[in-house]
Every structure is written in structure tokens, then in C-alpha cells.
Design a protein around this motif. Sequence first.
Motif, mmCIF file in Angstrom:
data_model
loop_
_atom_site.group_PDB
_atom_site.id
_atom_site.type_symbol
_atom_site.label_atom_id
_atom_site.label_comp_id
_atom_site.label_asym_id
_atom_site.label_seq_id
_atom_site.Cartn_x
_atom_site.Cartn_y
_atom_site.Cartn_z
ATOM 1 N N THR A 225 55.532 9.896 32.827
ATOM 2 C CA THR A 225 56.145 10.997 32.085
ATOM 3 C C THR A 225 57.260 11.649 32.884
ATOM 4 O O THR A 225 57.159 11.791 34.098
ATOM 5 N N ILE A 226 58.329 12.025 32.158
ATOM 6 C CA ILE A 226 59.435 12.741 32.784
ATOM 7 C C ILE A 226 60.201 13.471 31.683
ATOM 8 O O ILE A 226 60.169 13.062 30.513
ATOM 9 N N VAL A 227 60.862 14.559 32.010
ATOM 10 C CA VAL A 227 61.696 15.294 31.056
ATOM 11 C C VAL A 227 63.151 14.920 31.310
ATOM 12 O O VAL A 227 63.608 14.928 32.456
ATOM 13 N N LYS A 228 63.873 14.587 30.238
ATOM 14 C CA LYS A 228 65.266 14.180 30.391
ATOM 15 C C LYS A 228 66.163 14.950 29.428
ATOM 16 O O LYS A 228 65.746 15.305 28.319
ATOM 17 N N THR A 229 67.397 15.149 29.854
ATOM 18 C CA THR A 229 68.427 15.694 28.975
ATOM 19 C C THR A 229 69.393 14.573 28.644
ATOM 20 O O THR A 229 70.034 13.999 29.535
ATOM 21 N N ILE A 230 69.471 14.243 27.354
ATOM 22 C CA ILE A 230 70.365 13.180 26.885
ATOM 23 C C ILE A 230 71.702 13.804 26.522
ATOM 24 O O ILE A 230 71.763 14.782 25.770
ATOM 25 N N HIS A 231 72.782 13.245 27.037
ATOM 26 C CA HIS A 231 74.124 13.748 26.758
ATOM 27 C C HIS A 231 74.732 12.932 25.608
ATOM 28 O O HIS A 231 75.172 11.798 25.801
ATOM 29 N N HIS A 232 74.710 13.528 24.418
ATOM 30 C CA HIS A 232 75.170 12.798 23.231
ATOM 31 C C HIS A 232 76.560 13.287 22.825
ATOM 32 O O HIS A 232 76.813 14.503 22.796
ATOM 33 N N PRO A 233 77.477 12.376 22.491
ATOM 34 C CA PRO A 233 78.852 12.779 22.175
ATOM 35 C C PRO A 233 79.004 13.577 20.887
ATOM 36 O O PRO A 233 79.999 14.265 20.705
ATOM 37 N N VAL A 235 76.048 15.445 19.080
ATOM 38 C CA VAL A 235 75.177 16.629 18.988
ATOM 39 C C VAL A 235 75.096 17.409 20.300
ATOM 40 O O VAL A 235 74.485 18.471 20.351
ATOM 41 N N GLY A 236 75.668 16.872 21.360
ATOM 42 C CA GLY A 236 75.606 17.561 22.652
ATOM 43 C C GLY A 236 74.331 17.228 23.406
ATOM 44 O O GLY A 236 73.672 16.205 23.142
ATOM 45 N N ASP A 237 73.933 18.069 24.342
ATOM 46 C CA ASP A 237 72.756 17.817 25.169
ATOM 47 C C ASP A 237 71.464 18.002 24.369
ATOM 48 O O ASP A 237 71.317 18.982 23.629
ATOM 49 N N SER A 262 60.108 22.392 16.127
ATOM 50 C CA SER A 262 61.228 23.255 15.765
ATOM 51 C C SER A 262 62.035 23.583 17.009
ATOM 52 O O SER A 262 61.596 23.356 18.137
ATOM 53 N N GLY A 263 63.246 24.095 16.773
ATOM 54 C CA GLY A 263 64.110 24.439 17.888
ATOM 55 C C GLY A 263 65.375 23.599 17.888
ATOM 56 O O GLY A 263 65.510 22.639 17.114
ATOM 57 N N PRO A 264 66.330 23.930 18.740
ATOM 58 C CA PRO A 264 67.624 23.235 18.769
ATOM 59 C C PRO A 264 67.501 21.736 19.025
ATOM 60 O O PRO A 264 68.202 20.936 18.390
ATOM 61 N N ASP A 265 66.612 21.336 19.937
ATOM 62 C CA ASP A 265 66.477 19.912 20.245
ATOM 63 C C ASP A 265 65.908 19.141 19.060
ATOM 64 O O ASP A 265 66.343 18.019 18.766
ATOM 65 N N ALA A 266 64.934 19.743 18.362
ATOM 66 C CA ALA A 266 64.362 19.106 17.175
ATOM 67 C C ALA A 266 65.421 18.962 16.080
ATOM 68 O O ALA A 266 65.478 17.939 15.383
#
Length: 284
Positions: A225-233, A235-237, A262-266
Motif C-alpha cells: 500500500t502507498i498513497v500517490k498523487t497522479i498528475h493528470h493534464p 483534471v489536475g492532481d 465524495s470530495g474533489p478526488d472522487a
Amino acid sequence: MSSDVHSLGGLLSIWRERLLPADVGLESSGRRRTKGLRREELAQLAGVSVDYVMRLEQGRSRTPSAQIVASLARALQLDRTETALLYRAAGLTPPRTGTVSHHIPPGVQRMITRMSDLPLAAFAADWTLLTSTSLWQALFQAPSVIHDPEQNLIVQTFIDESIARIATPRGGPDAFERALVADLRCSAAELSGDSRFRAFIADVRARSPRFAELWEEGRAAVHQTIVKTIHHPVVGDVTLDCDVVTVPDSDVKLVVYTTTESGPDAEKLEFLRVGAIGASMTRS
């Protein structure tokens, strides 16, 4: 069609007819004159032409490559015994135990199909990508395995370093790189007799000082398990939980990204999911 049910063509026809479109994540459209998958549906799933499937079933082509046989086996959701039979019918030696397997168990293949609303992918023991959902492809701006069968996470992390541009693990890349190499070390113990796997490790060590450094540490641990931030061209991070599950009695690793409901990432993930569905309908 070949009349010999034990021939390559006969086996493909029989196994194609026992699957329904819903079994492989396809919608049934139009009147179906025969049971099971249509040839064009099998071709779509396996990444080959309809004409080639027809030639195989009619016995006009009898020598598909090992890569094509593996793709057909996954598309037809064959178990290990049936996969071995398909290899032999094609005049090929089935993959041996103790080597990197690209076989996805039928139950796992069905599970992946039914979890298509998640960014989900299956990897082999050497971190070669075996299959991925449309949402995975949309999230990572990556082609399907059909269009690029050579995708490998180790290469993308340590050789071309494309992963670093796409995703940032929480706490920086160090923990992710160490986890990846330690996981590969676990596989090395079971795959010591696989000359291709050994050559792959030697090649990455020679080309990546960072990989060589981590490999020499000798750490072995399953990547989980790990938490990642995906940088999408578009929708953004997008920050997501990444979980890795090894399929029991198999070398296959399932990697799935999730977030809260719910939330911005969802919301960003849902935007990509809708877009992936639209793109898939356009291609079909």
C-alpha cells in the motif's frame, strides 16, 4: 471451420462459443445467430484482426506466436490446463512453472471485468502490465496492453523514468522505489531458473545505477500500500490510495487506486470514468 475439436481452430471455436459478451465486459448488440462470442469480439479482446481469428479457426493459419496465444487465452478466460492445451495445439511449449507467468486466472479476469469502474491493473511477477481497465488508461494516459504489450513498471520507474512525471508517492519516490525493488527480490527467489527474468534484472541493473544500488541492499518484501498523487493534464492532481494484492496461488499482482466516495478526488475520478466510457463506446 476445423472439424477436429482438438485442433487449434476447433479449440478456439469451442471456447469462444461458451462465453457470453457479459462475461468479458461487452454489451450484447443485434440479433445473435450463434451462441457465445462473435469472432470480431474475440479479436477485439485479444488485439488481433477478425481475419486472423477466422484463419486460425479454419485451420488456414496454425502457428501463432506465444504472445498471441497468451492474449487469446486471457480473452477466452482459460485456466492453466486449458492454456497449456492451447499452447500445444499451436505447436508451442506451455510456460513452465518457475518462470514469469502471464496467465490471469479466469476468476480474476472476471473480477477485473466487473470492477471496470476503478483504475485497476494486473501485473506479472516482473511488473509487466498484463491488462488494465479503461479508467486506469484514462488516469495514467496510457495505452491498453493490446496497443502496447511491452509496458513494464520497473522500466518506467528506473529506465525511462516516465512514472516520476505521472505520479508522486507520498513522502517522495524513495519509499516507492524501495518497495518495488524489494517486491521484485521476492519474485527472484522463486524465479531463479527463469533465464529471461535473470537477463531482465541484469539489464536494468546495468542501465540504472539507482536500481543497482537498491538491488544490492538485498531487501525483500511484498509491495502492498502507498498513497500517490497522479498528475493528470485534464483534471489536475488526483490523490489516491494505491493497494497491491497478490492473487493466491498465482504470481499476478492486482493494483487498484481508490478514494473516498465524495470530495474533489472522487469527482475528478468520476469525470475520467465518464470520459473513458465515452471513448470506449466511440472505439466500438
